[in-house]
Design a protein around this motif. Sequence first.
Motif, PDB file in Angstrom:
ATOM      1  N   PRO A  75       0.833  -1.204   0.000  1.00 11.03           N
ATOM      2  CA  PRO A  75       0.000   0.000   0.000  1.00 11.03           C
ATOM      3  C   PRO A  75       0.869   1.257   0.000  1.00 11.03           C
ATOM      4  N   SER A  76       0.335   2.349  -0.555  1.00 13.15           N
ATOM      5  CA  SER A  76       1.052   3.627  -0.546  1.00 13.15           C
ATOM      6  C   SER A  76       0.050   4.779  -0.510  1.00 13.15           C
ATOM      7  N   GLU A  77       0.283   5.714   0.402  1.00  8.05           N
ATOM      8  CA  GLU A  77      -0.561   6.903   0.497  1.00  8.05           C
ATOM      9  C   GLU A  77      -0.253   7.885  -0.627  1.00  8.05           C
ATOM     10  N   ARG A  95      -5.398   4.412  -2.208  1.00  4.23           N
ATOM     11  CA  ARG A  95      -6.708   4.409  -1.565  1.00  4.23           C
ATOM     12  C   ARG A  95      -7.835   4.065  -2.535  1.00  4.23           C
ATOM     13  N   SER A 128       1.163  -0.829  11.296  1.00  3.40           N
ATOM     14  CA  SER A 128       0.831   0.480  10.731  1.00  3.40           C
ATOM     15  C   SER A 128      -0.467   0.390   9.942  1.00  3.40           C
ATOM     16  N   SER A 154      -2.899   1.988   7.015  1.00  3.59           N
ATOM     17  CA  SER A 154      -2.884   2.816   5.809  1.00  3.59           C
ATOM     18  C   SER A 154      -4.311   3.209   5.449  1.00  3.59           C
ATOM     19  N   THR A 177      -0.927  -3.227   8.310  1.00  3.95           N
ATOM     20  CA  THR A 177       0.304  -3.999   8.127  1.00  3.95           C
ATOM     21  C   THR A 177       0.795  -4.458   9.491  1.00  3.95           C
TER      22      THR A 177
END
Length: 230
Positions: A131-133, A152, A179, A181, A204
């Motif tokens: 995942p990445s913001e 997202r 964490s 996300s 995560t």
Amino acid sequence: MQRLEKVACKVVHPLPRCKSVRLKPNSTRCSSVFWAGAVEGEPELMLVNQAYGFYMELSRKQRPRAFELFVHFNEVFSTLPYAALLKPYRLLLVHGGVPTTMSSLKQVGKLPKKDLIPSNETAFQLLWNDPSEKVEEFSPSERGEGVYLYGRRAVERFLAKNKLQGIIRSHEAVEGGCSFSFPAEGSRWRLSRRLRGFKGLVLTVFSSKAYGITPKAAVIGRGSLSIESI
């Protein structure tokens, strides 16, 4: 406990007391603790566990049969499910995350098994994607060819399509051992029944001591989630 002993425990002990987990593609029982051994991850891939010391440990402890055992262990790893569905909270347990090539959970049950080096694109991404913001949909990952970051919008679409509350995964050595996300507040997709303590769309959980991080576990019971050191 070393790698060999941990793997042996994973092989010989059935998943205990599960009233709320369905593993894909074969239904089975499991506990309400998110146990990383329930699903396949890239450490179970033959090339990875050879490079990161499992074969060397076998060579020290089982020298006459090291290679034979190494192959047999990896044959067992290759039969692990790629994902598990935790009921009644509608949480997907997976090592990596959302693939670019999969929209429905039904596709998981159709993925090829006993593939020592997964060649299927969807299976590969379930193990390796993160995942990445910083992205909305998908973006190529620095991990290498065929691996993607998912954002997202991609997560919300996947959750809505499959009526999921969220995803619990591992794969990344995150600070503090866990964490969230994509904060749930303001999300376009939310189930009416929320698990208390599940603060994002993706959680995560990292359970390895190899990176100087206190390993953590996600424990679910009586409608709430807690993070515990292990």
